[in-house]
Scaffold this motif. Sequence first.
Motif, PDB file in Angstrom:
ATOM      1  N   LEU A  33      60.051  51.070  67.580  1.00 21.97           N
ATOM      2  CA  LEU A  33      59.320  49.898  67.648  1.00 21.97           C
ATOM      3  C   LEU A  33      57.932  50.444  67.428  1.00 21.97           C
ATOM      4  N   PRO A  34      57.764  49.884  66.452  1.00 21.32           N
ATOM      5  CA  PRO A  34      55.617  49.594  66.427  1.00 21.32           C
ATOM      6  C   PRO A  34      55.065  49.822  67.182  1.00 21.32           C
ATOM      7  N   PRO A  35      53.905  50.325  67.235  1.00 21.02           N
ATOM      8  CA  PRO A  35      53.074  50.403  68.524  1.00 21.02           C
ATOM      9  C   PRO A  35      52.715  48.989  69.662  1.00 21.02           C
ATOM     10  N   GLY A  36      52.319  48.234  68.523  1.00 18.80           N
ATOM     11  CA  GLY A  36      51.735  46.679  68.764  1.00 18.80           C
ATOM     12  C   GLY A  36      53.618  46.010  69.510  1.00 18.80           C
ATOM     13  N   ARG A  52      52.273  36.150  86.033  1.00 15.97           N
ATOM     14  CA  ARG A  52      51.628  34.612  84.660  1.00 15.97           C
ATOM     15  C   ARG A  52      51.968  35.927  83.483  1.00 15.97           C
ATOM     16  N   ARG A  53      52.181  36.563  83.268  1.00 11.31           N
ATOM     17  CA  ARG A  53      51.763  36.721  81.479  1.00 11.31           C
ATOM     18  C   ARG A  53      53.648  37.297  80.845  1.00 11.31           C
ATOM     19  N   CYS A  54      54.951  36.363  81.849  1.00 15.16           N
ATOM     20  CA  CYS A  54      56.231  35.653  81.067  1.00 15.16           C
ATOM     21  C   CYS A  54      55.637  34.994  80.022  1.00 15.16           C
ATOM     22  N   VAL A  55      56.681  35.799  79.288  1.00 16.02           N
ATOM     23  CA  VAL A  55      56.388  34.434  78.227  1.00 16.02           C
ATOM     24  C   VAL A  55      57.415  32.789  78.591  1.00 16.02           C
ATOM     25  N   LYS A  81      52.121  28.419  85.712  1.00 15.12           N
ATOM     26  CA  LYS A  81      52.650  29.434  85.837  1.00 15.12           C
ATOM     27  C   LYS A  81      51.619  30.095  85.757  1.00 15.12           C
ATOM     28  N   HIS A  82      50.726  29.933  84.047  1.00 17.68           N
ATOM     29  CA  HIS A  82      49.925  31.534  83.396  1.00 17.68           C
ATOM     30  C   HIS A  82      48.395  30.481  83.757  1.00 17.68           C
ATOM     31  N   GLU A  83      47.440  31.713  83.826  1.00 19.18           N
ATOM     32  CA  GLU A  83      45.959  31.309  83.239  1.00 19.18           C
ATOM     33  C   GLU A  83      45.736  31.657  82.525  1.00 19.18           C
ATOM     34  N   ARG A  84      46.496  32.204  81.500  1.00 19.85           N
ATOM     35  CA  ARG A  84      45.864  32.596  79.733  1.00 19.85           C
ATOM     36  C   ARG A  84      47.124  31.929  78.807  1.00 19.85           C
ATOM     37  N   ASP A  85      46.193  31.903  77.776  1.00 18.99           N
ATOM     38  CA  ASP A  85      47.827  31.379  76.899  1.00 18.99           C
ATOM     39  C   ASP A  85      47.660  32.612  75.674  1.00 18.99           C
ATOM     40  N   LEU A  86      48.522  32.332  75.028  1.00 18.99           N
ATOM     41  CA  LEU A  86      48.952  34.511  74.326  1.00 18.99           C
ATOM     42  C   LEU A  86      48.942  33.481  73.057  1.00 18.99           C
ATOM     43  N   LEU A  87      48.320  34.888  72.093  1.00 17.45           N
ATOM     44  CA  LEU A  87      48.037  35.095  71.138  1.00 17.45           C
ATOM     45  C   LEU A  87      48.873  36.472  70.140  1.00 17.45           C
ATOM     46  N   ILE A  88      50.274  35.754  69.420  1.00 21.42           N
ATOM     47  CA  ILE A  88      50.467  36.902  68.779  1.00 21.42           C
ATOM     48  C   ILE A  88      49.953  36.682  67.470  1.00 21.42           C
ATOM     49  N   LYS A 143      50.772  41.935  67.530  1.00 21.62           N
ATOM     50  CA  LYS A 143      49.333  41.825  68.538  1.00 21.62           C
ATOM     51  C   LYS A 143      49.305  41.226  68.816  1.00 21.62           C
ATOM     52  N   ALA A 144      49.384  40.902  70.584  1.00 24.24           N
ATOM     53  CA  ALA A 144      50.180  40.435  71.658  1.00 24.24           C
ATOM     54  C   ALA A 144      49.094  40.340  72.444  1.00 24.24           C
ATOM     55  N   THR A 145      48.195  38.978  72.280  1.00 21.55           N
ATOM     56  CA  THR A 145      46.995  39.086  73.079  1.00 21.55           C
ATOM     57  C   THR A 145      46.836  37.714  73.909  1.00 21.55           C
ATOM     58  N   TRP A 146      46.365  38.144  75.149  1.00 28.81           N
ATOM     59  CA  TRP A 146      46.158  36.961  76.310  1.00 28.81           C
ATOM     60  C   TRP A 146      45.102  36.710  76.304  1.00 28.81           C
TER      61      TRP A 146
END
Length: 160
Positions: A33-36, A52-55, A81-88, A143-146
Amino acid sequence: MQYVNLDAQVGDLSGVLDPAGYLSHLPSISGDLPPGARAFATDTDHYDFLSRRCVKDLTLRAVRGAGGEEMAVEFQHNCWKHERDLLIRYAGVSSFIIDPADEDRGTDLGTVVLDEILPHRDGCSHEIACWDSTLTIVCRDLKATWTETICSARRRRDRS
């Protein structure tokens, strides 16, 4: 999905979500897999349903740049469940498919069930199963960012 089972049978219970097949296969493919994509797929919280970081249970909020070489997909948290949004962010996109396609639906694909990232000749494929549809993106890397949300800021303030 090739390895994630969205309809597993456990005893008399059917329809169980089971990423075990993917998780057992992941060590043998993670180097391809590529690094990200590797960092996101191998994050220990990714498939931990209590994390909290499960999709699982995120909601697709927006797809930006569809049809272009650079794309971003935004997922909204569930405050319970989550405290953050996910941006990919996807770089070098060579394929973008929503199945089944429904132009009237837009990005309303339902809640995320699970996802699977696999090596691909173009980099990697990222299949995201939602209750109403599946989103598949083939790209050079991702690249995934919470990102912090109002819920997480409020919880942190309330703990102080």
